[in-house]
Design an enzyme around this catalytic site. Structure first.
Site: not given
Ligand code: 6GU
Length: 273
Positions: A92, A161
């Site tokens: 995130p 895709r």
């Molecule tokens: Cl890539 N991982 C996690 N754990 N939470 C997320 C994310 C990724 N992208 C948005 N929220």
């Protein structure tokens, strides 16, 4: 394209056997290798995490299993003739994943994904592999998932895709929302198919007219409508010089005015849909 995924939930990646990605694999366009991180643990509990240095909540994924798993996955790929890996780290805290990134990644021969659970992976692992290959930390949106596996599925589907021969028809992604070019920066409008009437609802007359010019214009107007409603930020960031007279007309109807800086802004009195 070769994909390696190292995870503590290999079964979470099962959807890679289905639908478009599954077909790309079956057609030999995608060579997917999912590895169980716990195969590189040697204690009775198959420990992959530990408490964070400096204190704080949650657990951090340990260097040991990740280092050995990635070394082996990379060695296996190189042995099979793969080259030029990119390490894709779902987090995130990463860069927002966009269609532009999907296009870039689709041009690479080998992606290695490291979806994490808990509070993430010990930073030294990322720093170590960044000395050997490009690393891209990606986030799929402004919310927090329990782990990166769903993000791997999202990125893989967006990338797969775009691979030559996977969608069957090169035209198919020219008009994608967010594709560079054509309907650039507008969301796609509504679509219809048979039957011509369903529960008393018909099809917009223009789509039955056979008049290609009017149909294209109607589609563009609908794209403006949907974009203004759901993603006004996309219109705000457009160069007004890219809009023709009809574009300006529909924008005005939707409550947008040209401003001296060469962009459009939404008049405050404009009402929703
Ligand atoms: Cl890539 N991982 C996690 N754990 N939470 C997320 C994310 C990724 N992208 C948005 N929220």
């Amino acid at each position: 394209m070769r994909l390696d995924v190292v995870t503590i939930f290999p079964e979470y990646l099962e959807p890679l056997n289905v639908s478009l990605v599954g077909k790309a694999r079956a057609a030999g366009r995608l060579d997917v290798h999912v590895h169980d991180l716990r195969d590189w643990t040697y204690d009775r509990h198959n420990t992959v995490d530990d408490t964070p240095y400096g204190g704080g909540p949650g657990m951090v994924m340990k260097t040991g299993p990740w280092g050995e798993a990635l070394d082996d996955a990379l060695a296996g790929g190189y042995e099979a003739g793969a080259h030029s890996p990119v390490l894709v780290v779902p987090t995130p805290s990463g860069r927002p994943f966009t269609q532009e990134m999907a296009v870039e990644l689709s041009g690479r021969p080998w992606l290695v994904f490291t979806p994490a659970r808990y509070e993430g992976i010990d930073r030294r692992v990322i720093d170590e592999y960044a000395t050997r290959m490009p690393v891209v930390e990606v986030s799929i949106g402004d919310y927090v998932l329990a782990g990166g596996e769903a993000a791997v599925l999202v990125v893989t589907e967006a990338v797969a895709r775009l691979l030559p021969g996977v969608l069957g028809n090169a035209e198919s992604h020219r008009d994608d929302s967010f594709a560079p070019g054509a309907m650039a920066d507008l969301l796609e409008g509504p679509v219809y198919t048979k039957p011509p009437e369903w529960r008393g609802r018909g099809i917009p007359d223009v789509l039955l007219s056979g008049h290609h010019g009017r149909i294209a214009r109607w589609r563009r107007d609908e794209a403006f409508r949907r974009t203004a409603l759901n993603r006004p930020d996309l219109i705000e960031r457009c160069e007004a010089s890219g809009f023709d007279k009809k574009d300006r007309e529909i924008l005005s109807i939707l409550g947008w005015s040209p401003e001296p800086g060469g962009r459009f802004w939404r008049r405050p009195e404009a009402v929703e849909e």
